[in-house]
Design a protein around this motif. Structure first.
Motif, PDB file in Angstrom:
ATOM      1  N   ILE A  57       0.850  -1.175   0.000  1.00  0.00           N
ATOM      2  CA  ILE A  57       0.000   0.000   0.000  1.00  0.00           C
ATOM      3  C   ILE A  57       0.896   1.239   0.000  1.00  0.00           C
ATOM      4  O   ILE A  57       1.874   1.309   0.724  1.00  0.00           O
ATOM      5  N   THR A  58       0.572   2.208  -0.839  1.00  0.00           N
ATOM      6  CA  THR A  58       1.326   3.463  -0.888  1.00  0.00           C
ATOM      7  C   THR A  58       0.384   4.626  -0.610  1.00  0.00           C
ATOM      8  O   THR A  58      -0.839   4.519  -0.745  1.00  0.00           O
ATOM      9  N   LYS A  59       0.971   5.736  -0.226  1.00  0.00           N
ATOM     10  CA  LYS A  59       0.197   6.957  -0.001  1.00  0.00           C
ATOM     11  C   LYS A  59       0.080   7.725  -1.308  1.00  0.00           C
ATOM     12  O   LYS A  59       1.036   7.848  -2.058  1.00  0.00           O
ATOM     13  N   SER A  60      -1.083   8.227  -1.576  1.00  0.00           N
ATOM     14  CA  SER A  60      -1.311   9.028  -2.771  1.00  0.00           C
ATOM     15  C   SER A  60      -2.002  10.319  -2.353  1.00  0.00           C
ATOM     16  O   SER A  60      -2.873  10.311  -1.480  1.00  0.00           O
ATOM     17  N   THR A  61      -1.591  11.405  -2.945  1.00  0.00           N
ATOM     18  CA  THR A  61      -2.246  12.675  -2.651  1.00  0.00           C
ATOM     19  C   THR A  61      -2.990  13.138  -3.890  1.00  0.00           C
ATOM     20  O   THR A  61      -2.528  12.992  -5.021  1.00  0.00           O
ATOM     21  N   ASN A  62      -4.140  13.684  -3.666  1.00  0.00           N
ATOM     22  CA  ASN A  62      -4.995  14.154  -4.741  1.00  0.00           C
ATOM     23  C   ASN A  62      -5.510  15.531  -4.361  1.00  0.00           C
ATOM     24  O   ASN A  62      -5.735  15.827  -3.189  1.00  0.00           O
ATOM     25  N   LYS A  63      -5.711  16.359  -5.349  1.00  0.00           N
ATOM     26  CA  LYS A  63      -6.178  17.721  -5.097  1.00  0.00           C
ATOM     27  C   LYS A  63      -7.546  17.723  -4.428  1.00  0.00           C
ATOM     28  O   LYS A  63      -7.814  18.541  -3.549  1.00  0.00           O
ATOM     29  N   TYR A  64      -8.393  16.787  -4.803  1.00  0.00           N
ATOM     30  CA  TYR A  64      -9.761  16.792  -4.297  1.00  0.00           C
ATOM     31  C   TYR A  64      -9.960  15.839  -3.127  1.00  0.00           C
ATOM     32  O   TYR A  64     -10.753  16.099  -2.241  1.00  0.00           O
ATOM     33  N   LEU A  65      -9.250  14.711  -3.115  1.00  0.00           N
ATOM     34  CA  LEU A  65      -9.454  13.716  -2.061  1.00  0.00           C
ATOM     35  C   LEU A  65      -8.463  13.841  -0.910  1.00  0.00           C
ATOM     36  O   LEU A  65      -8.644  13.232   0.124  1.00  0.00           O
ATOM     37  N   GLY A  66      -7.384  14.558  -1.108  1.00  0.00           N
ATOM     38  CA  GLY A  66      -6.368  14.663  -0.078  1.00  0.00           C
ATOM     39  C   GLY A  66      -5.451  13.453  -0.121  1.00  0.00           C
ATOM     40  O   GLY A  66      -5.222  12.860  -1.165  1.00  0.00           O
ATOM     41  N   SER A  67      -4.940  13.069   1.026  1.00  0.00           N
ATOM     42  CA  SER A  67      -4.032  11.927   1.112  1.00  0.00           C
ATOM     43  C   SER A  67      -4.829  10.661   1.416  1.00  0.00           C
ATOM     44  O   SER A  67      -5.639  10.644   2.339  1.00  0.00           O
ATOM     45  N   HIS A  68      -4.579   9.615   0.651  1.00  0.00           N
ATOM     46  CA  HIS A  68      -5.270   8.356   0.883  1.00  0.00           C
ATOM     47  C   HIS A  68      -4.369   7.200   0.459  1.00  0.00           C
ATOM     48  O   HIS A  68      -3.389   7.386  -0.250  1.00  0.00           O
TER      49      HIS A  68
END
Length: 101
Positions: A57-68
């Motif tokens: 599992i890796t961390k992903s950041t998104n402009k709309y969802l934030g970090s997930h």
């Protein structure tokens, strides 16, 4: 060979041995094995299956969802394909039957 040359050679060898012994031996660093990690995603090799797909599992950041957290998309590649895998999957080509004319 004459005896003088043998004595001079032995003296040079003993001088080199003595000088090396007096200057001390170099200490080696203790051997520590390299960790078994994938070079692509930095997860341990235990996260990869036999096909090379990573289940970490890796961390992903998104402009709309934030970090997930998301599934890692790495496919492990460790170098050239071993010869036994290539030869095991190789089947010789089948030729058409020869004419008997």
């Amino acid at each position: 060979m004459d005896p003088v040359t043998l004595i001079v050679g032995a003296a040079i060898a003993l001088a080199g041995f003595g000088l090396g012994h007096l200057t001390g031996h170099r200490r080696r660093e203790p051997f520590e094995p390299r960790p078994a990690i994938c070079e692509g995603c930095r997860h341990g090799l235990s996260f990869h299956d036999e096909n090379g797909r990573c289940h970490g599992i890796t961390k992903s950041t998104n402009k709309y969802l934030g970090s997930h957290d998301v599934q890692c998309t790495c496919v492990q590649y460790v170098g050239e394909i071993p010869a036994d895998r290539v030869l095991a999957s190789f089947t010789p080509p089948t030729l058409p039957p020869a004419d008997k004319s």
